[in-house]
Write a protein that holds these residues in place. Structure first.
Motif, PDB file in Angstrom:
ATOM      1  N   SER A 158       0.799  -1.225   0.000  1.00 18.38           N
ATOM      2  CA  SER A 158       0.000   0.000   0.000  1.00 18.38           C
ATOM      3  C   SER A 158       0.830   1.272   0.000  1.00 18.38           C
ATOM      4  O   SER A 158       0.366   2.321   0.444  1.00 18.38           O
ATOM      5  CB  SER A 158      -0.921  -0.001   1.221  1.00 18.38           C
ATOM      6  OG  SER A 158      -0.143  -0.091   2.404  1.00 18.38           O
ATOM      7  N   SER A 159       2.033   1.209  -0.528  1.00 18.65           N
ATOM      8  CA  SER A 159       2.879   2.398  -0.541  1.00 18.65           C
ATOM      9  C   SER A 159       2.148   3.583  -1.165  1.00 18.65           C
ATOM     10  O   SER A 159       1.668   3.499  -2.291  1.00 18.65           O
ATOM     11  CB  SER A 159       4.160   2.122  -1.341  1.00 18.65           C
ATOM     12  OG  SER A 159       4.906   3.318  -1.490  1.00 18.65           O
ATOM     13  N   PRO A 160       2.040   4.718  -0.438  1.00 16.22           N
ATOM     14  CA  PRO A 160       1.350   5.885  -0.985  1.00 16.22           C
ATOM     15  C   PRO A 160       2.154   6.571  -2.102  1.00 16.22           C
ATOM     16  O   PRO A 160       1.627   7.400  -2.825  1.00 16.22           O
ATOM     17  CB  PRO A 160       1.180   6.806   0.223  1.00 16.22           C
ATOM     18  CG  PRO A 160       2.259   6.397   1.158  1.00 16.22           C
ATOM     19  CD  PRO A 160       2.507   4.939   0.921  1.00 16.22           C
ATOM     20  N   SER A 161       3.429   6.193  -2.231  1.00 16.84           N
ATOM     21  CA  SER A 161       4.291   6.767  -3.278  1.00 16.84           C
ATOM     22  C   SER A 161       4.898   5.630  -4.099  1.00 16.84           C
ATOM     23  O   SER A 161       6.097   5.353  -4.011  1.00 16.84           O
ATOM     24  CB  SER A 161       5.409   7.602  -2.648  1.00 16.84           C
ATOM     25  OG  SER A 161       4.875   8.613  -1.833  1.00 16.84           O
ATOM     26  N   PRO A 162       4.074   4.959  -4.907  1.00 18.32           N
ATOM     27  CA  PRO A 162       4.572   3.786  -5.635  1.00 18.32           C
ATOM     28  C   PRO A 162       5.742   4.093  -6.568  1.00 18.32           C
ATOM     29  O   PRO A 162       6.583   3.222  -6.803  1.00 18.32           O
ATOM     30  CB  PRO A 162       3.354   3.286  -6.412  1.00 18.32           C
ATOM     31  CG  PRO A 162       2.383   4.402  -6.409  1.00 18.32           C
ATOM     32  CD  PRO A 162       2.671   5.235  -5.201  1.00 18.32           C
ATOM     33  N   GLU A 163       5.829   5.323  -7.046  1.00 20.65           N
ATOM     34  CA  GLU A 163       6.932   5.676  -7.942  1.00 20.65           C
ATOM     35  C   GLU A 163       8.280   5.647  -7.226  1.00 20.65           C
ATOM     36  O   GLU A 163       9.326   5.568  -7.863  1.00 20.65           O
ATOM     37  CB  GLU A 163       6.688   7.050  -8.592  1.00 20.65           C
ATOM     38  CG  GLU A 163       6.798   8.232  -7.657  1.00 20.65           C
ATOM     39  CD  GLU A 163       5.581   8.452  -6.736  1.00 20.65           C
ATOM     40  OE1 GLU A 163       5.697   9.314  -5.840  1.00 20.65           O
ATOM     41  OE2 GLU A 163       4.553   7.778  -6.893  1.00 20.65           O
ATOM     42  N   ARG A 164       8.290   5.680  -5.921  1.00 19.22           N
ATOM     43  CA  ARG A 164       9.536   5.629  -5.146  1.00 19.22           C
ATOM     44  C   ARG A 164       9.819   4.243  -4.567  1.00 19.22           C
ATOM     45  O   ARG A 164      10.839   4.039  -3.914  1.00 19.22           O
ATOM     46  CB  ARG A 164       9.482   6.658  -4.013  1.00 19.22           C
ATOM     47  CG  ARG A 164       9.398   8.077  -4.516  1.00 19.22           C
ATOM     48  CD  ARG A 164       9.772   9.115  -3.468  1.00 19.22           C
ATOM     49  NE  ARG A 164       9.196   8.887  -2.167  1.00 19.22           N
ATOM     50  CZ  ARG A 164       8.306   9.659  -1.567  1.00 19.22           C
ATOM     51  NH1 ARG A 164       7.870  10.723  -2.168  1.00 19.22           N
ATOM     52  NH2 ARG A 164       7.861   9.379  -0.368  1.00 19.22           N
ATOM     53  N   LEU A 165       8.913   3.282  -4.767  1.00 18.52           N
ATOM     54  CA  LEU A 165       9.023   1.976  -4.109  1.00 18.52           C
ATOM     55  C   LEU A 165      10.300   1.223  -4.477  1.00 18.52           C
ATOM     56  O   LEU A 165      10.928   0.616  -3.614  1.00 18.52           O
ATOM     57  CB  LEU A 165       7.780   1.124  -4.408  1.00 18.52           C
ATOM     58  CG  LEU A 165       7.646  -0.165  -3.602  1.00 18.52           C
ATOM     59  CD1 LEU A 165       7.563   0.122  -2.096  1.00 18.52           C
ATOM     60  CD2 LEU A 165       6.416  -0.951  -4.057  1.00 18.52           C
ATOM     61  N   TRP A 166      10.712   1.243  -5.741  1.00 14.14           N
ATOM     62  CA  TRP A 166      11.911   0.524  -6.169  1.00 14.14           C
ATOM     63  C   TRP A 166      13.116   0.980  -5.341  1.00 14.14           C
ATOM     64  O   TRP A 166      13.837   0.171  -4.769  1.00 14.14           O
ATOM     65  CB  TRP A 166      12.154   0.754  -7.667  1.00 14.14           C
ATOM     66  CG  TRP A 166      13.279  -0.048  -8.261  1.00 14.14           C
ATOM     67  CD1 TRP A 166      13.237  -1.344  -8.696  1.00 14.14           C
ATOM     68  CD2 TRP A 166      14.625   0.406  -8.502  1.00 14.14           C
ATOM     69  NE1 TRP A 166      14.468  -1.722  -9.186  1.00 14.14           N
ATOM     70  CE2 TRP A 166      15.336  -0.669  -9.076  1.00 14.14           C
ATOM     71  CE3 TRP A 166      15.280   1.608  -8.278  1.00 14.14           C
ATOM     72  CZ2 TRP A 166      16.677  -0.575  -9.436  1.00 14.14           C
ATOM     73  CZ3 TRP A 166      16.616   1.702  -8.641  1.00 14.14           C
ATOM     74  CH2 TRP A 166      17.299   0.623  -9.215  1.00 14.14           C
TER      75      TRP A 166
END
Length: 190
Positions: A158-166
């Motif tokens: 559920s990361s609110p910032s999926p673009e930063r998940l990697w």
């Protein structure tokens, strides 16, 4: 027959060398991995489609951003729900409409009434499609160095910032993988 050690519940993090554009900087949660193959969803590919546009009843349970995510290149016309149940349903038993995958992470039966899970769900993500590998295919990609395999955390779903998940998943590793998080988006510009 070679025995396959299950990676179910773990993350596949694309290495910078992975050339497949479907998985560029992808973070894949493995929902199933055995001798028959593997199935997972890409956690960091949001689409512009709101959950309410395709699964109205589930929109209120979906975490931010409240959009559908592209789970992978296979069966984009199908939907999978992945939810985190705080405590993994240990105290009150497993909620109806939810099947544990690993720890507090599980699959949601999207055909069930959302009210069955409303009080139990900590976070919910809806995925269009999935990522799949046939028998031995993922193991070959691992040998070729296409993926890093790391432990998942419930918050990854559920990361609110999926673009930063990697970068975030790599940065939290306690070994040389933490340095890979600094790899430039385009190495040719370096």
């Amino acid at each position: 027959m070679t025995e396959v050690s299950s990676l179910t519940g773990r993350l596949l993090v694309a290495t910078p060398a992975l050339a497949d554009p479907n998985f560029d900087r992808a973070v894949v949660l493995l929902l199933d991995h055995d001798e028959e193959g593997s199935l997972g969803v890409v956690l960091n590919r949001p689409t512009p489609v709101d959950v309410g546009d395709i699964l109205e009843g589930w929109a209120d349970l979906a975490g931010e951003p409240g959009v559908v995510f592209q789970g992978g290149p296979v069966s984009l016309d199908s939907a999978l729900g992945v939810a985190v149940i705080p405590g993994g349903g240990a105290l009150d038993g497993t909620p109806l409409g939810w099947r544990r995958v690993h720890g507090a992470i599980g699959l949601v039966d999207l055909e069930a009434p959302p009210e069955l899970l409303a009080s139990a769900v900590g976070s919910l993500r809806i995925f269009a499609g999935y990522s799949g590998w046939g028998p031995g295919q993922l193991e070959n990609e691992l040998v070729e160095g296409a993926w890093y395999v790391v432990e998942s955390e419930p918050g990854d779903v559920s990361s609110p910032s999926p673009e930063r998940l990697w970068r975030e998943v790599l940065r939290r590793q306690r070994n040389e993988l933490a340095m890979v998080a600094t790899y430039p988006d385009d190495a040719s510009l370096n």
